[in-house]
Design an enzyme around this catalytic site. Structure first.
Site, PDB file in Angstrom:
ATOM      1  N   ASP A  21      -8.969  -0.358   2.331  1.00 47.90           N
ATOM      2  CA  ASP A  21      -8.943   0.104   0.933  1.00 47.90           C
ATOM      3  C   ASP A  21     -10.246  -0.261   0.213  1.00 47.90           C
ATOM      4  O   ASP A  21     -10.798   0.545  -0.538  1.00 47.90           O
ATOM      5  CB  ASP A  21      -7.757  -0.509   0.180  1.00 47.90           C
ATOM      6  CG  ASP A  21      -6.483   0.313   0.395  1.00 47.90           C
ATOM      7  OD1 ASP A  21      -6.511   1.172   1.280  1.00 47.90           O
ATOM      8  OD2 ASP A  21      -5.483   0.075  -0.310  1.00 47.90           O
TER       9      ASP A  21
ATOM     10  N   THR B 219      -3.108   4.970  -4.050  1.00 47.70           N
ATOM     11  CA  THR B 219      -2.039   5.730  -3.387  1.00 47.70           C
ATOM     12  C   THR B 219      -0.690   5.527  -4.071  1.00 47.70           C
ATOM     13  O   THR B 219       0.138   6.425  -4.081  1.00 47.70           O
ATOM     14  CB  THR B 219      -1.922   5.312  -1.909  1.00 47.70           C
ATOM     15  OG1 THR B 219      -1.911   3.899  -1.824  1.00 47.70           O
ATOM     16  CG2 THR B 219      -3.074   5.849  -1.107  1.00 47.70           C
ATOM     17  N   THR B 220      -0.467   4.335  -4.654  1.00 46.60           N
ATOM     18  CA  THR B 220       0.779   4.104  -5.393  1.00 46.60           C
ATOM     19  C   THR B 220       0.684   4.789  -6.761  1.00 46.60           C
ATOM     20  O   THR B 220       1.641   5.432  -7.210  1.00 46.60           O
ATOM     21  CB  THR B 220       1.015   2.587  -5.587  1.00 46.60           C
ATOM     22  OG1 THR B 220       0.760   1.933  -4.348  1.00 46.60           O
ATOM     23  CG2 THR B 220       2.427   2.304  -6.026  1.00 46.60           C
TER      24      THR B 220
ATOM     25  N   ASP C  30       0.857  -1.180   0.000  1.00 49.30           N
ATOM     26  CA  ASP C  30       0.000   0.000   0.000  1.00 49.30           C
ATOM     27  C   ASP C  30       0.899   1.239   0.000  1.00 49.30           C
ATOM     28  O   ASP C  30       1.675   1.451   0.927  1.00 49.30           O
ATOM     29  CB  ASP C  30      -0.886  -0.025   1.252  1.00 49.30           C
ATOM     30  CG  ASP C  30      -1.807   1.173   1.319  1.00 49.30           C
ATOM     31  OD1 ASP C  30      -2.426   1.474   0.295  1.00 49.30           O
ATOM     32  OD2 ASP C  30      -1.880   1.815   2.383  1.00 49.30           O
TER      33      ASP C  30
END
Length: 535
Positions: A403, A101-102, A68
């Site tokens: 998530d 998020t990445t 994550d």
């Protein structure tokens, strides 16, 4: 003679030289630092992305295994300010959308790489930053054009979105269990009065070691990660329970100031003990008189919330006691039980109690939990009990579930979904490159360059899956040029397919917030031309 005297002054004026090296160096250093951070998380993008093992250097030697982006970057100890901006960028994406998020960091890294190319070719940073702003606005319009509306009643679509979010996680093999569980938990807490709001604080995740992730379950009720009090043989199972949540102490009172009482003979000592007993017995009688048979006691910081004597009397009164309920859990507990917290014994009345069919202590793994089920007029909350073979797996399952819940929250807020698998990025890249041809001057050049930067997402997806990235991205461009908007990279088959048929979908909000946040962050980095250190 006068002409000769003025000549050097004129030549000095035309030959002024401004040294911009320092500005370029600062900008270059910022871009290099931010790109280094982006490259660090780039390998963990997508369903075939690698995981990172984060080991803390302090005495605790804590180890986390995750892919994550927000978790990885929040644990990194970054010194360079521009690199820290990228860590904050992923935190913003986590707050806005919860997923991607990445993606947002990799996008920002790629845009910075193209920006550096533009700057070295002589473009002005302000021109590049303004082009980026226009590009972000246009890209969001392109995404809206690709979006598919979705209804909350369409449970299947929600499950598809949640499982796409889970596919890139360590616990991806359990996505068939966790996705429906996340959807059911999220839909059970949506208030019909406010259908476009979903508060994730209404979903509580309780982690318990033992078993496997398969044993994770959604509980319609409450779970306390504590044992019931076993002192003096108190009950551990109560049917038709009347539950009180108390915020006062069932123990002898203390004075407000620090003091000591000196007892000189046994008669006085007996009297003190007798008074203590009578005081506690009086409290227990009032609790019993209100019909209460389950007591949840808030953790106390001033003195013991309960003593052995009070537990003994409560056990005699056949009252099940759960002590040390955390202060920040009280709001969730009272909302679920639809009761009021009681701050003083004088306010202990039957109308402040919650009602449930069953309160019992059950063995889970190597420990025990207290489970409350069949709550009357239950508030809109849900509890998920996460299980796992070791603490690392449980923590990662918890993050993955968060998530998945965030993805459903995005769909509740903005009811559109979009294809995954690199399809939206390629579509944006191609449409923006076509738009750049209609523009003129430096802006056209900048937008063309930044449009190509968006291809980093499908390129990285292919690279992490062990495919040939150049061949895949070329084929993907070709399919999109033929009008196949939803063609994306199918990582399982290692080829390009219609990604909607493969059920790889994500909320529109994840993509739009990723592109706008990444562009905003890159613009900010481009506008910095000096670092001033102050004491």
């Amino acid at each position: 003679m006068a002409a000769a005297a003025t000549a050097p002054a004129v030549s000095r004026k035309t030959e002024t030289y401004t040294d911009t090296k320092r500005r370029d160096d600062v900008r270059g250093a910022n871009i290099a630092a931010a790109r280094a951070v982006a490259d660090a998380v780039r390998t963990s993008l997508g369903p075939r992305g690698m995981d990172k093992m984060i080991a803390s250097g302090d005495q605790a030697h804590e180890v986390i295994i995750t892919n994550d982006g927000a978790t990885i970057l929040s644990r990194m100890s970054l010194v360079q300010p521009a690199a820290r901006m990228l860590a904050e960028l992923s935190r913003s994406q986590d707050a806005a959308a919860g997923d991607g998020t990445t993606t947002v960091v990799v996008l920002a890294g790629s845009l910075l790489r193209r920006a550096q190319t533009l700057l070295s070719a002589g473009a002005h940073p302000t021109a590049a930053a303004d082009a980026l702003h226009r590009l972000a606005t246009r890209a969001v319009d392109v995404l809206h054009g690709m979006a598919i509306p979705v209804e909350l009643s369409d449970r299947e679509s929600l499950v598809k979105s949640a499982s796409t979010a889970l596919n890139s996680k360590v616990v991806s093999q359990y996505s068939s269990l966790l996705s429906p569980l996340a959807v059911d938990a999220a839909l059970s807490v949506v208030d019909p009065a406010h259908p476009d709001l979903l508060d994730l604080r209404d979903i509580r995740i309780v982690k318990k070691l033992g078993g496997t992730v398969d044993d994770t379950e959604l509980v319609r009720g409450l779970i306390f990660d504590k044992k019931a009090s076993h002192a003096a043989g108190g009950p551990t199972r109560v049917e038709n329970a009347k539950i009180a949540v108390i915020q006062f102490q069932v123990s002898p009172p203390k004075t407000d100031i620090e003091q000591s009482v000196i007892v000189s003979d046994y008669a006085q000592m007996d009297r003190i003990l007798r008074e203590e007993r009578n005081y506690i017995l009086g409290m227990v009688k009032k609790i019993k008189a209100a019909g209460c048979n389950v007591l949840l006691i808030q953790k106390s910081i001033l003195r013991d919330a309960v003593t052995d004597l009070s537990l003994h009397y409560l056990a005699k009164a056949k009252i099940l006691v759960v002590k040390d309920v955390e202060r920040d859990e009280i709001e969730f507990v009272t909302k679920t039980l639809n009761c009021l917290p009681i701050a003083n014994i004088e306010h202990f009345r039957a109308d402040k109690l919650g009602h449930a069919d069953l309160v019992e202590e059950v063995s889970v793994g190597e420990g025990k939990v207290v489970k409350i089920t069949g709550i009357k007029d239950m508030g809109r909350t849900a509890t998920v009990l996460v299980r796992g073979s070791n603490q690392l797996v449980i923590d990662e399952a918890d993050r993955s579930l968060h998530d998945a819940l965030c993805v459903i929250r995005c769909l509740v807020n903005k009811r559109f979904m979009i294809a995954g698998g690199g399809a939206p990025e390629i579509e944006m890249s191609m449409q923006l490159a076509a738009w750049a041809k209609e523009l003129q001057g430096m802006e056209s050049y900048c937008i063309k360059e930044f449009a190509d930067a968006l291809e980093v997402i499908p390129y990285t997806l292919a690279e992490n899956a062990g495919l040939n990235p150049i061949a895949i991205v070329t084929e993907l461009r070709n399919r999109h040029a033929k009008g196949e908007k939803n063609a994306g990279i199918n990582v399982r088959k290692g080829q390009i397919t219609n990604i909607l048929e493969e059920n790889v979908v994500q909320p529109l909000l994840v993509s739009t917030s990723a592109i706008t946040l990444a562009c905003e962050c890159v613009r900010m980095i481009l506008k910095i031309d000096d670092i001033v250190t102050v004491r």
